[in-house]
Design a protein around this motif. Sequence first.
Motif, short mmCIF file in Angstrom:
data_model
loop_
_atom_site.label_atom_id
_atom_site.label_comp_id
_atom_site.label_asym_id
_atom_site.label_seq_id
_atom_site.Cartn_x
_atom_site.Cartn_y
_atom_site.Cartn_z
N GLY A 147 1.16 29.49 -8.62
CA GLY A 147 0.68 28.16 -8.99
C GLY A 147 1.26 27.76 -10.33
N THR A 148 2.45 27.18 -10.30
CA THR A 148 3.15 26.82 -11.53
C THR A 148 3.23 25.31 -11.76
OG1 THR A 148 5.28 26.88 -10.38
CG2 THR A 148 4.54 28.91 -11.46
N GLU A 149 3.02 24.52 -10.70
CA GLU A 149 3.10 23.07 -10.84
C GLU A 149 2.26 22.38 -9.77
OE1 GLU A 149 6.59 20.84 -9.68
OE2 GLU A 149 7.41 22.59 -8.66
N VAL A 150 1.90 21.15 -10.06
CA VAL A 150 1.24 20.27 -9.10
C VAL A 150 2.17 19.08 -8.89
CG1 VAL A 150 -0.73 18.71 -8.73
CG2 VAL A 150 -1.09 20.99 -9.70
N ARG A 151 2.23 18.58 -7.67
CA ARG A 151 3.05 17.41 -7.38
C ARG A 151 2.21 16.30 -6.78
NH1 ARG A 151 8.44 20.18 -4.59
NH2 ARG A 151 9.03 21.44 -6.41
N CYS A 152 2.70 15.10 -6.94
CA CYS A 152 2.08 13.92 -6.35
C CYS A 152 3.17 13.13 -5.63
CB CYS A 152 1.43 13.05 -7.43
SG CYS A 152 0.77 11.48 -6.82
N LYS A 153 2.91 12.81 -4.38
CA LYS A 153 3.82 11.97 -3.60
C LYS A 153 3.12 10.64 -3.35
CE LYS A 153 6.44 11.82 0.75
NZ LYS A 153 5.97 10.52 1.23
N SER A 154 3.78 9.55 -3.75
CA SER A 154 3.24 8.22 -3.51
C SER A 154 4.35 7.37 -2.89
CB SER A 154 2.78 7.58 -4.83
OG SER A 154 2.12 6.36 -4.59
N TRP B 216 -0.99 0.41 -9.51
CA TRP B 216 -1.85 1.53 -9.89
C TRP B 216 -1.07 2.82 -10.09
CZ3 TRP B 216 -6.50 1.33 -5.90
CH2 TRP B 216 -7.25 0.17 -6.13
N ILE B 217 0.13 2.91 -9.56
CA ILE B 217 0.84 4.20 -9.53
C ILE B 217 1.05 4.76 -10.93
CG2 ILE B 217 2.97 5.38 -8.89
CD1 ILE B 217 3.18 3.52 -6.50
N ALA B 218 1.60 3.95 -11.84
CA ALA B 218 1.89 4.44 -13.20
C ALA B 218 0.64 4.93 -13.92
CB ALA B 218 2.61 3.36 -14.00
N PRO B 219 -0.46 4.16 -13.97
CA PRO B 219 -1.65 4.69 -14.64
C PRO B 219 -2.27 5.88 -13.91
CG PRO B 219 -2.10 2.53 -13.66
CD PRO B 219 -0.63 2.73 -13.61
N PHE B 220 -2.16 5.90 -12.59
CA PHE B 220 -2.68 7.04 -11.81
C PHE B 220 -1.92 8.31 -12.19
CE2 PHE B 220 -2.65 9.80 -8.07
CZ PHE B 220 -4.00 9.80 -7.68
N VAL B 221 -0.60 8.23 -12.21
CA VAL B 221 0.23 9.39 -12.56
C VAL B 221 -0.03 9.83 -14.00
CG1 VAL B 221 2.63 10.13 -12.95
CG2 VAL B 221 2.01 8.92 -10.85
N GLN B 222 -0.16 8.88 -14.92
CA GLN B 222 -0.43 9.22 -16.31
C GLN B 222 -1.76 9.94 -16.45
OE1 GLN B 222 1.56 9.08 -18.88
NE2 GLN B 222 -0.02 9.88 -20.26
N SER B 223 -2.76 9.48 -15.71
CA SER B 223 -4.07 10.12 -15.76
C SER B 223 -4.01 11.54 -15.21
CB SER B 223 -5.08 9.29 -14.98
OG SER B 223 -6.39 9.79 -15.15
N ASN C 297 0.84 -1.19 0.00
CA ASN C 297 0.00 0.00 0.00
C ASN C 297 0.88 1.25 0.00
OD1 ASN C 297 -2.35 -1.44 0.01
ND2 ASN C 297 -2.89 -1.00 2.12
N TRP C 298 0.61 2.16 -0.90
CA TRP C 298 1.40 3.38 -1.03
C TRP C 298 0.53 4.59 -0.72
CZ3 TRP C 298 6.49 3.63 -3.63
CH2 TRP C 298 7.05 2.37 -3.81
N ALA C 299 0.83 5.28 0.39
CA ALA C 299 0.10 6.49 0.75
C ALA C 299 0.38 7.55 -0.31
CB ALA C 299 0.53 6.98 2.12
N THR C 300 -0.68 8.15 -0.85
CA THR C 300 -0.56 9.04 -2.00
C THR C 300 -1.29 10.35 -1.75
OG1 THR C 300 -0.42 7.10 -3.45
CG2 THR C 300 -0.97 9.20 -4.49
N HIS C 301 -0.65 11.46 -2.16
CA HIS C 301 -1.17 12.79 -1.87
C HIS C 301 -0.85 13.71 -3.05
CE1 HIS C 301 -0.73 16.74 0.58
NE2 HIS C 301 -2.01 16.54 0.31
N VAL C 302 -1.83 14.52 -3.47
CA VAL C 302 -1.63 15.49 -4.55
C VAL C 302 -1.70 16.89 -3.96
CG1 VAL C 302 -2.44 16.28 -6.80
CG2 VAL C 302 -2.71 13.87 -6.16
#
Length: 253
Positions: A236-243, A121-128, A68-73
């Motif tokens: 607001g120049t970028e969005v990040r995702c930590k997984s 799920w991480i790769a398709p989640f990030v691509q989406s 399980n990977w805790a994920t936050h945008v």
Amino acid sequence: CSGSPLIHVNLPKRNICLVLPYSAPAPRLHVPESVLRMFKEQEEQEAPPDESEKHGGRLRTFPHERGNWATHVYMPYVAEEDFQGLLQALLCCARTYVPSLSPLPEFHISLSQVVVLRYHWIAPFVQSLKERLRSVSRFICRADQVKVYTNQTKTRTFLGLEVSSGYSKLSELVSEVDKVMEEFSLATFYKDPSFHLSLAWGLGDLSEALGGQRLQELQETVDGFEDSSSFLRIPGTEVRCKSGNKFFSFPLR
């Protein structure tokens, strides 16, 4: 025929014994070490016991499970020297009432709840996410309203700066992130969110200790701080995702 597999065929007036050659079971093939290690990095290692004393008393929001990977945008904010000066002034004031407040090491505006992803799920989640966010343009927002927040379980309190302008653009980002969450049957963001930068935290529900007149004093500290109108403008120049231990960046258009 003794000692060998036998097949008896009954024919009229005869009993024929057929002797089949004996073959031992095939030996089990050895799995190469390289194959055993192939997917080792794809799963998180088993977490050690939740030793809260090593993390300032903080407890996990949900129990750790292997894979399980805790994920936050979120939208990051890089604090400059002037902002750090304001943070120290706010802490000096707030610690008069709550000495245990601790500053956060980095700052951001959340665009999602913390959700759990399986590794595959991480790769398709990030691509989406990448596809959804590529059409959102850059913007400026402002965070200058002191506010006190508690987590859902009331085990932690946060001192933050609420966004006073740029709400519609942040809502646009959340709308796109929510669509990705729905694709993966994950929890979407809160309705009518209070977008904010969390600055410091403390254990337990400290909202009463930091409310009322004390909150007003903290707001006066922000309003009276030199040049705060300048460095509290957040690009607001970028969005990040930590997984888990992985980070992904999505520049805005």
